[in-house]
Write an enzyme that holds these catalytic residues in place. Structure first.
Site, PDB file in Angstrom:
ATOM      1  N   ASP A 114       0.759  -1.118   0.193  1.00  0.00           N
ATOM      2  CA  ASP A 114       0.151  -0.021  -0.007  1.00  0.00           C
ATOM      3  C   ASP A 114       0.830   1.339   0.008  1.00  0.00           C
ATOM      4  O   ASP A 114       0.402   2.274  -0.678  1.00  0.00           O
ATOM      5  CB  ASP A 114      -1.129  -0.094   1.272  1.00  0.00           C
ATOM      6  CG  ASP A 114      -1.700   1.143   1.252  1.00  0.00           C
ATOM      7  OD1 ASP A 114      -2.485   1.361  -0.024  1.00  0.00           O
ATOM      8  OD2 ASP A 114      -2.227   2.066   2.201  1.00  0.00           O
ATOM      9  N   HIS A 140       4.306   4.802  -2.729  1.00  0.00           N
ATOM     10  CA  HIS A 140       4.575   6.241  -2.392  1.00  0.00           C
ATOM     11  C   HIS A 140       5.839   6.432  -1.976  1.00  0.00           C
ATOM     12  O   HIS A 140       6.430   7.278  -2.324  1.00  0.00           O
ATOM     13  CB  HIS A 140       3.603   6.614  -1.331  1.00  0.00           C
ATOM     14  CG  HIS A 140       2.208   6.467  -1.637  1.00  0.00           C
ATOM     15  ND1 HIS A 140       1.647   6.960  -2.877  1.00  0.00           N
ATOM     16  CD2 HIS A 140       1.056   6.455  -0.621  1.00  0.00           C
ATOM     17  CE1 HIS A 140       0.415   6.996  -2.574  1.00  0.00           C
ATOM     18  NE2 HIS A 140      -0.061   6.392  -1.432  1.00  0.00           N
TER      19      HIS A 140
END
Length: 467
Positions: free
Chosen positions: A234, A239
Site C-alpha cells: 500500500d 509512495h
C-alpha cells in the site's frame, strides 16, 4: 491550465471509499477553481441501477462531509453536469454506460475526450480494461489506474500486458498521489533553482535521507482491502519508493513529461534490492479484532526499511523509509540529514543539527534545522529551526494532490505519472522482501512502531518521534 476540449469523465467505483475521500472532492475543487473545460460531464458507474438524481444526492453528501462550505450556486452548476450509468460494467454486459456516454457526447460534442478513472482495487483492473475495449470505449481514451499497479512481479507483468492489449502506453495514467503533492514538486524547485542547495545534494554532504510517513489512522473503513494488501504494497513500493526516486534522480533535461519520467525511472533502476535484515515489519495490537480482518492475519500495518541507491551521487547514503498505521503522530516528511563538519572546533555536535526537511502534508512547508549558539552567557549549542510554509508564498493557490493529477490527466500531461519500466524494477527491488519477509512484530497503538525499527535510522535516529 484548463483543457479546452469537451470532456467526459467516467468514474468507476463512483460510490466507493476512494471516490468519496479523494476523487469527487478533488473534481469539485477543479470546478470551483475554474480549471475544468467549458463543456464537461462526470458519469458515475456502479452496480446499482441508481438514477442521476440519486447519484447527485450521494455526491452532495460526500462534498458536505469532505469539503468546507459548499456554496449553493457552485453546487447547482456542478450538479447539472453529473450523470450515473448503473447495472455494472463487464465484458459480457456493459450496463448503461455506453448508452449514457453516447447521450453525453451528443450533447457536448462527438469530439469529447473520454477519461476513465478506475477507482477500484487492482484485482479489477484487467476486467475493466478488457470491458472498455469490448464496448468501444477505449479508442483515444485516457485511462487512470490507482496504485498499486499490481501486487507482485508476475501480477504486474500480467496486468501490464493485459492493459497494453487494449490501450497504448500514452493513454495510461498510473496515479500515485504523492507525486502530485505541492511539496513533492518543490523538491525539484528547491534543488534545481537554488545554488545553495543544488551543490550539496549528494553523498559528499548528505549522511542520511529519511522518508517518513507515520499515520494515526486505523484501517476500519477499508479492512478487507488492507488485509489483502498491507503496508508494504500500500505504501512502501508505491509512495515511498516514488518519493525516494524524486530525491535521488539526476537532473532531467527538462521538466517535460518524457524527461522527468526518464530521470525518475532511471534512478529507480539503480535501487538495490532490499535486504530483509534491514527491514522491520509490524502489526498493531488489536488489528486482528477489526471486522473484515482474518483472525490469524500476519499482514503488516507497519514497515521500516533501509534503501540503497547505487549511483555516484548517492552511493553509501542510506535512505531510511518508514510508514505505518495507528502510530503516535501523522506526518509526511522528507529529510536530508547533513554530515557534520570535519575537525570542527566546537567539539561534539548534535546528530540532527543540520537538516533540510520537506513537509509533504497539506500545502507543505520547507524546514531548515541548524546548529546555533544558545543565547546566554555560556557557549552552549542548540538546534534552531526556520520554516517556510508554502501557503505563505505570494499568490499561492495550491491544489490538492488528486486535483493536480486529475488536471494533468485532462491536459494529457503524464509528467507526474509512473511508467512500466520503473514499476518493473520496483518489483525487483521488493522481491526479497515479498518472497521471504521477516516476522511481523507487534506494536502498541499510539507508539512509533516496533523498537527494532529505531536501529535503522541510527546514528541520527528518526526525526519524527511522536513526542
Amino acid at each position: 491550465m484548463a483543457s479546452s476540449q469537451p470532456t467526459v469523465f467516467v468514474l468507476f467505483g463512483a460510490t466507493g471509499d476512494l471516490a468519496k475521500r479523494m476523487v469527487l472532492p478533488s473534481f469539485y475543487q477543479l470546478h470551483i477553481e475554474g480549471l475544468l473545460p467549458e463543456k464537461w460531464v462526470l458519469i458515475g458507474n456502479g452496480r446499482k441501477d441508481s438514477s442521476d438524481d440519486e447519484f447527485r444526492d450521494h455526491v452532495r453528501s460526500v462534498l458536505d462531509e469532505f469539503v468546507e462550505n459548499v456554496a449553493e450556486d457552485d453546487w447547482s452548476a456542478f450538479s447539472e453536469r453529473i450523470r450515473f450509468a448503473g447495472n455494472g460494467f463487464t465484458v459480457d454486459d456493459p450496463g448503461k454506460l455506453p448508452e449514457v456516454v453516447a447521450e453525453v457526447k451528443k450533447d457536448i460534442g462527438d469530439d469529447a475526450q473520454l477519461v476513465h478513472y478506475i477507482a477500484l482495487p487492482p484485482s479489477t483492473f484487467v476486467d475493466y480494461t478488457k470491458a472498455l475495449g469490448a464496448h468501444d470505449l477505449a479508442d483515444g481514451a485516457r485511462v487512470v489506474y490507482e496504485k498499486p499497479f499490481g501486487t507482485s512481479q508476475s501480477n504486474f507483468e500480467e496486468l501490464d500486458k493485459a492493459v497494453h492489449e487494449v490501450v497504448d502506453e500514452k493513454q495510461v495514467y498510473r496515479i500515485d498521489h504523492f507525486l502530485g503533492k505541492e511539496a513533492t514538486q518543490n523538491l525539484h524547485v528547491a534543488r534545481f533553482a537554488n545554488g545553495m542547495i543544488s551543490g550539496i545534494w549528494n553523498a559528499e554532504h548528505v549522511a542520511q535521507v529519511q522518508i517518513d510517513v507515520p499515520e494515526t489512522l486505523d484501517i476500519d473503513d477499508r479492512a478487507e482491502f488492507y488485509d489483502a494488501t498491507g503496508a508494504v504494497l500500500d505504501m512502501l513500493v508505491t509512495h515511498l519508493f516514488q518519493v525516494a526516486a524524486e530525491v535521488a534522480m539526476e537532473p532531467p533535461a527538462s521538466l517535460k513529461a518524457d524527461d522527468l519520467q526518464s530521470a525518475r525511472e532511471t534512478v529507480i533502476g539503480q535501487f538495490r534490492p532490499l535486504d530483509t535484515a534491514e527491514v522491520v515489519l509490524g502489526q498493531y495490537d488489536g488489528y486482528r479484532d477489526v471486522e473484515g480482518v482474518d483472525e490469524d492475519s500476519k499482514v503488516d500495518t507497519f514497515v521500516a526499511a533501509k534503501l540503497w541507491v547505487d549511483t555516484d551521487r548517492w552511493r553509501g547514503v542510506p535512505f531510511v523509509l518508514r510508514t505505518g498505521k495507528m502510530l503516535g503522530v501523522s506526518e509526511q516528511r522528507v529529510s536530508l540529514v547533513f554530515r557534520k563538519p570535519a575537525d570542527s572546533p566546537l567539539g561534539e555536535l548534535p546528530e540532527d543539527g543540520a537538516v533540510l526537511s520537506f513537509d509533504l502534508s497539506g500545502d507543505g512547508s520547507i524546514d531548515i534545522a541548524m546548529t546555533v549558539k544558545e543565547p546566554g552567557p555560556d557557549f552552549d549549542l542548540s538546534v534552531g529551526h526556520l520554516a517556510l510554509p508554502l501557503e505563505s508564498v505570494p499568490d499561492a493557490e495550491p491544489l490538492s494532490p488528486y486535483a493536480r493529477l486529475i488536471l494533468d490527466v485532462l491536459a494529457g500531461d503524464r509528467s507526474l505519472f509512473t511508467r512500466p519500466d520503473g514499476l518493473a524494477h520496483v518489483w525487483d527491488v521488493a522481491a526479497p522482501l515479498l518472497n521471504d519477509p521477516p516476522a511481523v512484530q507487534s506494536y502498541a497503538p499510539g507508539s512509533m512502531g516496533p523498537a527494532a525499527a529505531d536501529e535503522l535510522a541510527a546514528p541520527c535516529g528518526w526525526l519524527i518521534t511522536g513526542k
